[in-house]
Write a protein that holds these residues in place. Structure first.
Motif, short mmCIF file in Angstrom:
data_model
loop_
_atom_site.label_atom_id
_atom_site.label_comp_id
_atom_site.label_asym_id
_atom_site.label_seq_id
_atom_site.Cartn_x
_atom_site.Cartn_y
_atom_site.Cartn_z
N HIS A 165 -15.83 -98.63 56.88
CA HIS A 165 -14.80 -97.29 56.23
C HIS A 165 -13.80 -96.68 55.98
O HIS A 165 -13.31 -96.94 57.15
N VAL A 166 -13.13 -96.90 54.57
CA VAL A 166 -11.81 -96.44 55.19
C VAL A 166 -11.50 -94.62 54.76
O VAL A 166 -12.08 -94.55 53.56
N PHE A 167 -10.67 -94.17 55.61
CA PHE A 167 -10.88 -93.04 55.18
C PHE A 167 -9.26 -92.45 54.42
O PHE A 167 -8.97 -93.23 53.47
N PRO A 168 -9.55 -91.15 53.62
CA PRO A 168 -7.85 -91.35 52.64
C PRO A 168 -6.83 -92.17 53.13
O PRO A 168 -5.48 -91.90 51.95
N ASP A 169 -6.31 -91.29 54.79
CA ASP A 169 -5.09 -92.03 55.27
C ASP A 169 -4.80 -92.94 55.89
O ASP A 169 -3.89 -93.61 56.38
N GLY A 170 -5.73 -93.76 55.57
CA GLY A 170 -5.74 -95.45 55.31
C GLY A 170 -6.64 -95.99 57.07
O GLY A 170 -6.41 -97.61 57.57
N ARG A 171 -7.01 -94.75 58.13
CA ARG A 171 -8.04 -95.23 59.04
C ARG A 171 -8.87 -95.75 58.31
O ARG A 171 -9.76 -95.41 57.60
N GLY B 195 -19.06 -86.00 54.94
CA GLY B 195 -18.40 -86.46 55.83
C GLY B 195 -19.41 -87.22 56.48
O GLY B 195 -18.61 -87.50 57.97
N LYS B 196 -20.40 -86.96 57.18
CA LYS B 196 -21.23 -87.57 57.70
C LYS B 196 -21.83 -88.71 57.87
O LYS B 196 -21.25 -89.37 56.38
N PHE B 197 -22.00 -89.27 58.11
CA PHE B 197 -22.40 -91.14 57.87
C PHE B 197 -23.84 -91.61 58.83
O PHE B 197 -24.34 -91.29 59.83
N LEU B 198 -24.58 -92.55 57.46
CA LEU B 198 -25.72 -92.78 57.91
C LEU B 198 -25.18 -94.66 58.53
O LEU B 198 -24.13 -94.92 58.51
N CYS B 199 -26.61 -94.11 59.34
CA CYS B 199 -26.21 -95.75 60.52
C CYS B 199 -27.09 -96.67 60.34
O CYS B 199 -28.23 -95.91 60.63
#
Length: 294
Positions: free
Chosen positions: A76-82, A135-139
């Motif tokens: 997953h890519v966050f808005p700041d590129g992380r 903002g949570k993640f399914l894994c």
């Protein structure tokens, strides 16, 4: 042209853009970001310029002295590129106490291991991750424990990686491919899944916000295919909800509920087959459609 291309570009009419360098830099999920794009490479993630060249401002992950890739997963890519990378990988960051095999690993927007965040461990690989609107993640993967706590093979974490104990499923085997969270919090899951107490392999399921199977959905929709050696399930690869609640699904199937379909079908909002569109052998004269996405 039957030559292998892990990264290529098409013109608006669908023909190959011969001015774009075909290379082995890609091969996986593409994610656009700030005029560039990230691409999964099987085990790690690279960042590519729009011209098709490697962005040297994002390090090759395996060049980090604390990280070594073992088995790829999702990212997953966050808005700041992380980047949040799943799979199963080895860390040797003795300075910050992360040594051993980890299944969720954070990277900075320069491709270096993020030493400010807590990397997470599961009992086996995490194949797929998907951010939800909150903002949570399914894994999803092959594990039965996460951070020492028992989980189904589909579970959910908070944005910082802590286990969300309000969400529990009975998935005990899975080949996860796609997820879509609806506005009311229910979750559509495509791929192939087995649930405790159910002998069927399910290709498309809908979960309630707490992870229970939604009994108002056609979770046992029959998808089959007549080619290849596997005949026990036909995974759904992508789910595209329409504004009226109907669903376009694609995947490795050539029939749905006994009716001929070629890798694409239209379902109503409860998961039942419709004949309004795609009521034909499919998108083209293909004998094998594999996992196609829309």
């Amino acid at each position: 042209d039957l030559s292998f291309k892990a990264l290529a570009r098409l013109n608006p009419d669908g023909s190959q853009d011969l001015g774009f360098p075909t290379s082995g830099l890609g091969g996986g999920l593409l994610t656009a970001w700030n005029g560039k794009f990230y691409v999964g490479t099987g085990q790690t993630v690279r960042r590519i310029n729009m011209a098709g060249t490697l962005d040297t401002g994002f390090n090759e992950m395996n060049n980090d002295p604390f990280f070594s890739s073992l088995q790829g997963g999702g990212y997953h890519v966050f808005p700041d590129g992380r980047v949040l990378l799943s799979g199963s990988h080895f860390l040797s960051d003795t300075i910050h106490g992360f040594v051993g095999t980890y299944q969720l690993i954070w990277f900075t927007n320069t491709g270096s291991l993020d030493t400010t965040r807590q990397h997470r461990q599961a009992s086996s690989s995490i194949f797929q991750i998907k951010e939800q609107p909150d903002g949570k993640f399914l894994c999803a993967g092959s594990m039965n424990q996460y951070e020492g706590q028992p989980v189904g093979q589909l579970f959910r974490i908070h944005p910082d990686g802590e286990l969300d104990t309000t969400f529990n499923t009975t998935v005990d085997w899975g080949y996860p491919v796609s997820f879509h969270t609806l506005a009311d919090g229910r979750i559509l899951c495509g791929g192939a899944y087995k649930l405790l107490g159910d002998p069927d392999t399910l290709s498309l399921i809908r979960l309630l916000p707490n992870g229970d199977l939604d009994p108002t959905f056609n979770n046992h929709i029959q998808l089959t295919y007549s080619y290849g050696s596997w005949t026990n399930y036909a995974p759904i690869s992508d789910i595209h909800p329409l504004n009226d609640g109907r669903l376009i699904v694609t995947g490795s199937f050539d029939s749905v509920e006994g009716e001929v379909r070629g890798g694409i079908a239209l379902l109503d909002s409860s998961g039942y087959l419709l004949n309004d569109l795609f009521d034909s052998p499919g998108c083209g004269p293909f004998t094998y459609l594999s996992l196609i996405h829309i």
